[in-house]
Each structure stands twice: as C-alpha cells, then as structure tokens.
Design a protein around this motif. Structure first.
Motif: not given
Length: 159
Positions: A63-72, A99-103, A105-112
């Motif tokens: 999930v973290e790697s997908l969130a990183r890919a979405i952010d990049e 430490s900040t809110l990462r959008l 990461y919240f987008i990655a969860w529904p995609i997963v």
C-alpha cells in the motif's frame, strides 16, 4: 412405451474419424476446464492471502509503495503541504512529509481494495467457467436426455 438407447458399440470397425475427433475434443475441453479451475483457485487463494496480510499489517509495504507511486505521478501530496513545495526534489523533505497528512495514502487504499475485488471476481469467474468446461460432457448428456424425453412426450400427445 418407447425405449431409446444410444449405440455404445466401441469396436474398432465403428470408430470413425469423427468420433475419434469428438472424443479427443471432449478430453481437451475437460483438460482446459481443469487448468482454468486450477488457475482460478490459485488466484483466489492469492487474493485471500494478500487480503489477510493487509489485515494483519495495515501499514503494508504494498500500500505504501502504491501511495508513493501515486504521489510521484500526480504530486497530490503537495496540495496539502505547500510549504514543502520548494524542498520537493530533496530527500530531506521525506521525514517531514511523513508526519503530514498524505492524500496519496488515502487514495491508495480504495485502489488496493478495488484491485483485490477485481482479481477475486476474475478468479471466481475462472473457477465457474473451468468447472463448467470440466463437466461439459455431463451437461451435454443431460441435455440429450431432456430432448429425448420431450420428443417422447410430444409423440404421445400427438397420437
């Protein structure tokens, strides 16, 4: 009462090229059905395993790697952290952004979750189709019996 019986004489004299081809195709269809059933079962077990591992470890690296890919790809996290826009290219900004809110990461969860549902649905369809192909001959025989039964009923009512 009329009695119908299929000719089951399997002597070599009665084996024609058509019957050999039909028998070969029947076995090939069954084999393809069993392979498809196995692939569907393997995919379903993979989905269950992945869902269980995400349940046990919600901060999964997948999930973290997908969130990183979405952010990049979209730089969507910069919308919520505009002060880091100047430091976006450096690695020094990474610990502050954690430490900040990462959008993303919240987008990655529904995609997963949607991907798990999609692969699970495909696995179920593969198992259903594989089972139907493996039992192809049984279904054809049942259909032939029903046709004969209807033909007999039609012949009796017409007399």
């Amino acid at each position: 009462m009329a009695y119908y019986q299929f000719d089951n004489d399997d002597s070599e004299a009665n084996m024609t090229v058509a019957s050999v081809a039909q028998s070969t195709m029947s076995w090939l269809v069954r084999l393809a059905g069993l392979v498809l059933l196995g692939v569907g079962l393997w995919a379903a077990l993979g989905v269950i395993n992945e869902a269980w591992s995400i349940y046990q470890n919600p901060k999964s690296s997948r999930v973290e790697s997908l969130a990183r890919a979405i952010d990049e790809a979209t730089r969507i996290d910069m919308v919520l952290a505009p002060s880091q826009r100047a430091d976006a290219g450096t690695d020094a900004a990474r610990p502050e952004r954690a430490s900040t809110l990462r959008l993303s990461y919240f987008i990655a969860w529904p995609i997963v979750m949607l991907l798990l549902l999609l692969v699970g649905r495909l696995a179920m369809a593969a198992m259903k189709t594989g089972g139907e192909l493996a039992l192809y001959d049984v279904q054809i025989r049942r259909f032939a019996r029903e046709l004969i039964r209807e033909a007999v009923r039609g012949g009796k009512s017409g007399s």
